[in-house]
Motif scaffolding. Structure first.
Motif, PDB file in Angstrom:
ATOM      1  N   GLY A  44      38.602  34.342  34.469  1.00  0.00           N
ATOM      2  CA  GLY A  44      37.811  33.318  35.163  1.00  0.00           C
ATOM      3  C   GLY A  44      38.674  32.422  36.027  1.00  0.00           C
ATOM      4  O   GLY A  44      38.322  32.113  37.164  1.00  0.00           O
ATOM      5  N   VAL A  45      39.826  32.027  35.503  1.00  0.00           N
ATOM      6  CA  VAL A  45      40.744  31.186  36.271  1.00  0.00           C
ATOM      7  C   VAL A  45      41.262  31.952  37.488  1.00  0.00           C
ATOM      8  O   VAL A  45      41.242  31.448  38.613  1.00  0.00           O
ATOM      9  N   LEU A  46      41.728  33.189  37.258  1.00  0.00           N
ATOM     10  CA  LEU A  46      42.319  33.971  38.352  1.00  0.00           C
ATOM     11  C   LEU A  46      41.293  34.332  39.428  1.00  0.00           C
ATOM     12  O   LEU A  46      41.565  34.177  40.623  1.00  0.00           O
ATOM     13  N   ASP A  47      40.120  34.831  39.014  1.00  0.00           N
ATOM     14  CA  ASP A  47      39.092  35.215  39.991  1.00  0.00           C
ATOM     15  C   ASP A  47      38.694  34.043  40.876  1.00  0.00           C
ATOM     16  O   ASP A  47      38.558  34.182  42.090  1.00  0.00           O
ATOM     17  N   VAL A  81      36.292  29.454  34.518  1.00  0.00           N
ATOM     18  CA  VAL A  81      35.829  28.895  35.794  1.00  0.00           C
ATOM     19  C   VAL A  81      35.854  27.371  35.727  1.00  0.00           C
ATOM     20  O   VAL A  81      36.361  26.695  36.630  1.00  0.00           O
ATOM     21  N   ARG A  82      35.356  26.827  34.630  1.00  0.00           N
ATOM     22  CA  ARG A  82      35.286  25.366  34.485  1.00  0.00           C
ATOM     23  C   ARG A  82      36.663  24.742  34.279  1.00  0.00           C
ATOM     24  O   ARG A  82      36.948  23.658  34.784  1.00  0.00           O
ATOM     25  N   VAL A  83      37.514  25.433  33.546  1.00  0.00           N
ATOM     26  CA  VAL A  83      38.872  24.927  33.315  1.00  0.00           C
ATOM     27  C   VAL A  83      39.630  24.848  34.638  1.00  0.00           C
ATOM     28  O   VAL A  83      40.326  23.863  34.901  1.00  0.00           O
ATOM     29  N   LEU A  84      39.501  25.862  35.482  1.00  0.00           N
ATOM     30  CA  LEU A  84      40.176  25.835  36.785  1.00  0.00           C
ATOM     31  C   LEU A  84      39.705  24.649  37.613  1.00  0.00           C
ATOM     32  O   LEU A  84      40.522  23.917  38.181  1.00  0.00           O
ATOM     33  N   GLU A  85      38.401  24.452  37.691  1.00  0.00           N
ATOM     34  CA  GLU A  85      37.866  23.335  38.478  1.00  0.00           C
ATOM     35  C   GLU A  85      38.388  22.003  37.953  1.00  0.00           C
ATOM     36  O   GLU A  85      38.820  21.146  38.729  1.00  0.00           O
ATOM     37  N   LEU A  86      38.357  21.829  36.656  1.00  0.00           N
ATOM     38  CA  LEU A  86      38.790  20.572  36.063  1.00  0.00           C
ATOM     39  C   LEU A  86      40.280  20.327  36.284  1.00  0.00           C
ATOM     40  O   LEU A  86      40.682  19.236  36.695  1.00  0.00           O
ATOM     41  N   LEU A  87      41.102  21.349  36.038  1.00  0.00           N
ATOM     42  CA  LEU A  87      42.543  21.167  36.176  1.00  0.00           C
ATOM     43  C   LEU A  87      42.973  21.005  37.630  1.00  0.00           C
ATOM     44  O   LEU A  87      43.905  20.255  37.913  1.00  0.00           O
ATOM     45  N   CYS A  88      42.318  21.698  38.544  1.00  0.00           N
ATOM     46  CA  CYS A  88      42.651  21.505  39.965  1.00  0.00           C
ATOM     47  C   CYS A  88      42.326  20.082  40.389  1.00  0.00           C
ATOM     48  O   CYS A  88      43.050  19.477  41.179  1.00  0.00           O
TER      49      CYS A  88
END
Length: 194
Positions: free
Chosen positions: A150-153, A64-71
């Motif tokens: 987490g990333v996909l969801d 979840v955190r990796v997605l937010e950071l990378l986006c």
């Protein structure tokens, strides 16, 4: 003298900029912390399935955190809306940030339309783990499966993500495959988008 100069003092961690900064973590430090995570969770459960589920849950929070950071960093707060786009994002960008390289392969399942596989010859979380014989098929790749889930969801692509060992001829260690089975709604949305 301390505090003199042009260095900006931040009163709150949220005020600090999200620049790329130094992205490397000591491999031995990561191995130690991950080993402690596995050992702690092992004392809290009764069977291997429960241990893998707990590792997956820990990985989910990281995803979840990796997605937010990378986006925010890589895409200017934009997110992928297409299935192949998000799979490519996970396979390349996410994998490179987490493991320092792109995943070995991304394949579509041959038996089912909703299955995709990310394969890695030597997954970092399995590299320094020796599994006792009584734990049989325990796979620390469940942590990475949780990250991917987490990333996909959170990108709007709900899926069931699991980690599996796949034996490779001529190699002592099996390859780790992250199996992604997307929800029916994702496939319907992809068909509508054309």
């Amino acid at each position: 003298m301390i505090g003199v100069g042009k260095i900006k003092q931040y009163t709150n961690v949220l005020d600090k900029p999200l620049s790329k900064g130094r992205q490397e973590v000591s491999l031995s430090g990561f191995a130690y912390l991950f080993s402690e995570l596995v050992q702690y969770n092992q004392t809290q459960v009764d069977n291997i399935g429960e241990l893998e589920r707990r590792l997956e849950d820990a990985g989910y929070a990281v995803g979840v955190r990796v997605l937010e950071l990378l986006c925010h960093r890589e895409k200017g707060n934009r997110r992928e809306t297409r299935l192949l786009g998000i799979l490519s994002f996970v396979h390349s960008t996410v994998w490179k940030v987490l493991f320092g390289k792109v995943a070995d392969s991304l394949e579509k399942g041959t038996e089912h339309e909703d299955e995709y596989m990310i394969s890695e010859k030597e997954l970092l979380v399995n590299r320094f783990i020796s599994v006792p014989k009584d734990m049989g098929s325990f796979n620390c790749g469940a942590f990475v499966a949780g990250i991917v889930r987490g990333v996909l969801d959170n990108a709007g692509f709900p899926a069931v993500v699991t980690a599996h060992f796949v034996p490779v001829d001529g190699q002592q260690r099996p390859r780790t495959t992250i199996l992604i089975k997307f929800a029916e709604e994702v496939l319907r949305r992809e068909a509508r988008l054309g």
